[in-house]
Scaffold this motif. Structure first.
Motif, PDB file in Angstrom:
ATOM      1  N   THR A   1     100.718  17.523  25.083  1.00  0.00           N
ATOM      2  CA  THR A   1     100.220  16.230  24.606  1.00  0.00           C
ATOM      3  C   THR A   1     101.344  15.421  23.962  1.00  0.00           C
ATOM      4  O   THR A   1     101.476  14.221  24.204  1.00  0.00           O
ATOM      5  CB  THR A   1      99.076  16.438  23.587  1.00  0.00           C
ATOM      6  OG1 THR A   1      98.060  17.222  24.201  1.00  0.00           O
ATOM      7  CG2 THR A   1      98.514  15.121  23.106  1.00  0.00           C
ATOM      8  N   GLU A   2     102.170  16.083  23.174  1.00  0.00           N
ATOM      9  CA  GLU A   2     103.282  15.392  22.521  1.00  0.00           C
ATOM     10  C   GLU A   2     104.307  14.894  23.549  1.00  0.00           C
ATOM     11  O   GLU A   2     104.832  13.796  23.423  1.00  0.00           O
ATOM     12  CB  GLU A   2     103.958  16.319  21.510  1.00  0.00           C
ATOM     13  CG  GLU A   2     103.084  16.627  20.307  1.00  0.00           C
ATOM     14  CD  GLU A   2     103.614  17.760  19.457  1.00  0.00           C
ATOM     15  OE1 GLU A   2     103.317  17.748  18.241  1.00  0.00           O
ATOM     16  OE2 GLU A   2     104.299  18.660  19.984  1.00  0.00           O
ATOM     17  N   ARG A   3     104.569  15.708  24.587  1.00  0.00           N
ATOM     18  CA  ARG A   3     105.495  15.279  25.636  1.00  0.00           C
ATOM     19  C   ARG A   3     104.961  14.056  26.356  1.00  0.00           C
ATOM     20  O   ARG A   3     105.695  13.104  26.625  1.00  0.00           O
ATOM     21  CB  ARG A   3     105.748  16.416  26.639  1.00  0.00           C
ATOM     22  CG  ARG A   3     106.692  17.485  26.126  1.00  0.00           C
ATOM     23  CD  ARG A   3     107.131  18.421  27.230  1.00  0.00           C
ATOM     24  NE  ARG A   3     106.049  19.070  27.927  1.00  0.00           N
ATOM     25  CZ  ARG A   3     105.546  20.255  27.617  1.00  0.00           C
ATOM     26  NH1 ARG A   3     106.033  20.932  26.618  1.00  0.00           N
ATOM     27  NH2 ARG A   3     104.564  20.771  28.314  1.00  0.00           N
ATOM     28  N   THR A   4     103.663  14.063  26.673  1.00  0.00           N
ATOM     29  CA  THR A   4     103.049  12.928  27.352  1.00  0.00           C
ATOM     30  C   THR A   4     103.131  11.677  26.489  1.00  0.00           C
ATOM     31  O   THR A   4     103.453  10.593  26.973  1.00  0.00           O
ATOM     32  CB  THR A   4     101.581  13.252  27.701  1.00  0.00           C
ATOM     33  OG1 THR A   4     101.559  14.429  28.509  1.00  0.00           O
ATOM     34  CG2 THR A   4     100.919  12.111  28.435  1.00  0.00           C
ATOM     35  N   THR A   5     102.859  11.814  25.199  1.00  0.00           N
ATOM     36  CA  THR A   5     102.942  10.695  24.267  1.00  0.00           C
ATOM     37  C   THR A   5     104.362  10.151  24.195  1.00  0.00           C
ATOM     38  O   THR A   5     104.579   8.933  24.222  1.00  0.00           O
ATOM     39  CB  THR A   5     102.470  11.126  22.863  1.00  0.00           C
ATOM     40  OG1 THR A   5     101.137  11.624  22.960  1.00  0.00           O
ATOM     41  CG2 THR A   5     102.531   9.973  21.874  1.00  0.00           C
ATOM     42  N   LEU A   6     105.346  11.049  24.141  1.00  0.00           N
ATOM     43  CA  LEU A   6     106.743  10.621  24.087  1.00  0.00           C
ATOM     44  C   LEU A   6     107.129   9.827  25.334  1.00  0.00           C
ATOM     45  O   LEU A   6     107.744   8.762  25.244  1.00  0.00           O
ATOM     46  CB  LEU A   6     107.672  11.838  23.936  1.00  0.00           C
ATOM     47  CG  LEU A   6     109.169  11.548  23.953  1.00  0.00           C
ATOM     48  CD1 LEU A   6     109.559  10.624  22.790  1.00  0.00           C
ATOM     49  CD2 LEU A   6     109.957  12.843  23.891  1.00  0.00           C
ATOM     50  N   VAL A   7     106.742  10.303  26.496  1.00  0.00           N
ATOM     51  CA  VAL A   7     107.055   9.605  27.742  1.00  0.00           C
ATOM     52  C   VAL A   7     106.398   8.228  27.758  1.00  0.00           C
ATOM     53  O   VAL A   7     107.025   7.228  28.133  1.00  0.00           O
ATOM     54  CB  VAL A   7     106.626  10.439  28.967  1.00  0.00           C
ATOM     55  CG1 VAL A   7     106.679   9.625  30.240  1.00  0.00           C
ATOM     56  CG2 VAL A   7     107.504  11.675  29.092  1.00  0.00           C
ATOM     57  N   THR A   8     105.147   8.143  27.316  1.00  0.00           N
ATOM     58  CA  THR A   8     104.441   6.863  27.262  1.00  0.00           C
ATOM     59  C   THR A   8     105.153   5.886  26.333  1.00  0.00           C
ATOM     60  O   THR A   8     105.345   4.719  26.678  1.00  0.00           O
ATOM     61  CB  THR A   8     102.986   7.073  26.805  1.00  0.00           C
ATOM     62  OG1 THR A   8     102.350   7.981  27.695  1.00  0.00           O
ATOM     63  CG2 THR A   8     102.218   5.772  26.748  1.00  0.00           C
ATOM     64  N   LEU A   9     105.565   6.357  25.173  1.00  0.00           N
ATOM     65  CA  LEU A   9     106.275   5.492  24.222  1.00  0.00           C
ATOM     66  C   LEU A   9     107.611   5.023  24.789  1.00  0.00           C
ATOM     67  O   LEU A   9     107.974   3.847  24.654  1.00  0.00           O
ATOM     68  CB  LEU A   9     106.500   6.224  22.901  1.00  0.00           C
ATOM     69  CG  LEU A   9     105.255   6.460  22.055  1.00  0.00           C
ATOM     70  CD1 LEU A   9     105.571   7.377  20.884  1.00  0.00           C
ATOM     71  CD2 LEU A   9     104.677   5.146  21.573  1.00  0.00           C
ATOM     72  N   LEU A  10     108.337   5.902  25.446  1.00  0.00           N
ATOM     73  CA  LEU A  10     109.618   5.510  26.044  1.00  0.00           C
ATOM     74  C   LEU A  10     109.417   4.468  27.145  1.00  0.00           C
ATOM     75  O   LEU A  10     110.217   3.542  27.279  1.00  0.00           O
ATOM     76  CB  LEU A  10     110.347   6.742  26.588  1.00  0.00           C
ATOM     77  CG  LEU A  10     110.892   7.700  25.525  1.00  0.00           C
ATOM     78  CD1 LEU A  10     111.421   8.970  26.179  1.00  0.00           C
ATOM     79  CD2 LEU A  10     111.958   7.041  24.683  1.00  0.00           C
ATOM     80  N   GLN A  11     108.335   4.614  27.909  1.00  0.00           N
ATOM     81  CA  GLN A  11     108.052   3.625  28.948  1.00  0.00           C
ATOM     82  C   GLN A  11     107.729   2.268  28.336  1.00  0.00           C
ATOM     83  O   GLN A  11     108.147   1.228  28.841  1.00  0.00           O
ATOM     84  CB  GLN A  11     106.909   4.107  29.842  1.00  0.00           C
ATOM     85  CG  GLN A  11     107.317   5.242  30.753  1.00  0.00           C
ATOM     86  CD  GLN A  11     106.141   5.869  31.482  1.00  0.00           C
ATOM     87  OE1 GLN A  11     104.995   5.744  31.070  1.00  0.00           O
ATOM     88  NE2 GLN A  11     106.450   6.563  32.566  1.00  0.00           N
ATOM     89  N   LYS A  12     106.984   2.251  27.229  1.00  0.00           N
ATOM     90  CA  LYS A  12     106.673   0.984  26.553  1.00  0.00           C
ATOM     91  C   LYS A  12     107.929   0.331  25.999  1.00  0.00           C
ATOM     92  O   LYS A  12     108.093  -0.891  26.086  1.00  0.00           O
ATOM     93  CB  LYS A  12     105.658   1.218  25.427  1.00  0.00           C
ATOM     94  CG  LYS A  12     104.259   1.472  25.928  1.00  0.00           C
ATOM     95  CD  LYS A  12     103.296   1.673  24.778  1.00  0.00           C
ATOM     96  CE  LYS A  12     101.901   1.923  25.300  1.00  0.00           C
ATOM     97  NZ  LYS A  12     100.940   2.125  24.203  1.00  0.00           N
ATOM     98  N   ILE A  13     108.831   1.144  25.443  1.00  0.00           N
ATOM     99  CA  ILE A  13     110.095   0.612  24.937  1.00  0.00           C
ATOM    100  C   ILE A  13     110.897   0.014  26.087  1.00  0.00           C
ATOM    101  O   ILE A  13     111.447  -1.083  25.972  1.00  0.00           O
ATOM    102  CB  ILE A  13     110.896   1.717  24.212  1.00  0.00           C
ATOM    103  CG1 ILE A  13     110.198   2.088  22.903  1.00  0.00           C
ATOM    104  CG2 ILE A  13     112.339   1.269  23.957  1.00  0.00           C
ATOM    105  CD1 ILE A  13     110.742   3.336  22.245  1.00  0.00           C
ATOM    106  N   GLN A  14     110.942   0.724  27.198  1.00  0.00           N
ATOM    107  CA  GLN A  14     111.671   0.237  28.374  1.00  0.00           C
ATOM    108  C   GLN A  14     111.099  -1.094  28.851  1.00  0.00           C
ATOM    109  O   GLN A  14     111.839  -2.021  29.152  1.00  0.00           O
ATOM    110  CB  GLN A  14     111.604   1.270  29.491  1.00  0.00           C
ATOM    111  CG  GLN A  14     112.306   0.837  30.761  1.00  0.00           C
ATOM    112  CD  GLN A  14     112.098   1.810  31.898  1.00  0.00           C
ATOM    113  OE1 GLN A  14     111.200   2.631  31.864  1.00  0.00           O
ATOM    114  NE2 GLN A  14     112.919   1.709  32.915  1.00  0.00           N
ATOM    115  N   GLN A  15     109.774  -1.194  28.900  1.00  0.00           N
ATOM    116  CA  GLN A  15     109.140  -2.447  29.329  1.00  0.00           C
ATOM    117  C   GLN A  15     109.447  -3.578  28.350  1.00  0.00           C
ATOM    118  O   GLN A  15     109.701  -4.705  28.755  1.00  0.00           O
ATOM    119  CB  GLN A  15     107.633  -2.255  29.462  1.00  0.00           C
ATOM    120  CG  GLN A  15     107.241  -1.386  30.630  1.00  0.00           C
ATOM    121  CD  GLN A  15     105.768  -0.987  30.596  1.00  0.00           C
ATOM    122  OE1 GLN A  15     105.049  -1.289  29.648  1.00  0.00           O
ATOM    123  NE2 GLN A  15     105.343  -0.278  31.624  1.00  0.00           N
ATOM    124  N   GLY A  16     109.452  -3.271  27.059  1.00  0.00           N
ATOM    125  CA  GLY A  16     109.770  -4.278  26.054  1.00  0.00           C
ATOM    126  C   GLY A  16     111.198  -4.768  26.182  1.00  0.00           C
ATOM    127  O   GLY A  16     111.468  -5.963  26.062  1.00  0.00           O
TER     128      GLY A  16
END
Length: 146
Positions: free
Chosen positions: A114-129
């Motif tokens: 769950t933590e790995r999935t959350t980390l990947v999601t956050l990194l993708q949002k940062i990349q999009q930003g």
């Protein structure tokens, strides 16, 4: 006096050939997961979040065609398929990726799924930003995959 540039066709470009073999989304990840030894097909599928059975099958076929992995029947259960790196696959991993995968492995080890999935999601949002804030000249750089 300007330097004369050599034209290279797409078919003759060695970089293009290497990237076509390992440059897709799943190939390097599969090679990295197999670094510790052979795995059953379903075990491999469970170890890679979000990969479908079909995509894993297609990617493994390509890696097998390119001589980076082998698929064999499990001697203990003939219905199961074992996947492992070939010498060429191990050589690729040893030459191109040791520092990267060691760092990622160390960072991800203490995290649960769950933590790995959350980390990947956050990194993708940062990349999009970053991509939306980037100047037009920097757009290609900012939109590169993490």
């Amino acid at each position: 006096m300007s330097a004369r540039r050599t034209k290279i066709s797409h078919d003759d470009c060695p970089v293009r050939e290497v990237l076509s073999r390992i440059g897709d989304k799943w190939s390097i990840l599969i090679v990295a997961v197999l670094r510790d030894g052979s795995m059953r097909f379903n075990e491999l599928r469970r170890s890679i979040d979000a990969i479908s059975q079909r995509m894993l099958t297609l990617t493994l076929r390509g890696l097998e065609r390119d001589g980076l992995v082998t698929r064999t029947n499990d001697p203990r259960d003939r219905r199961a398929v074992l996947v492992q790196l070939t010498a060429a696959g191990r050589k690729l991993l040893a030459r191109l990726l040791p520092g990267y995968f060691a760092a990622v492995t160390r960072m991800m080890q203490p995290l649960n799924k769950t933590e790995r999935t959350t980390l990947v999601t956050l990194l993708q949002k940062i990349q999009q930003g970053l991509a939306t804030e980037a100047a037009p000249a920097d757009t290609a750089l900012a939109s590169a995959k993490l």
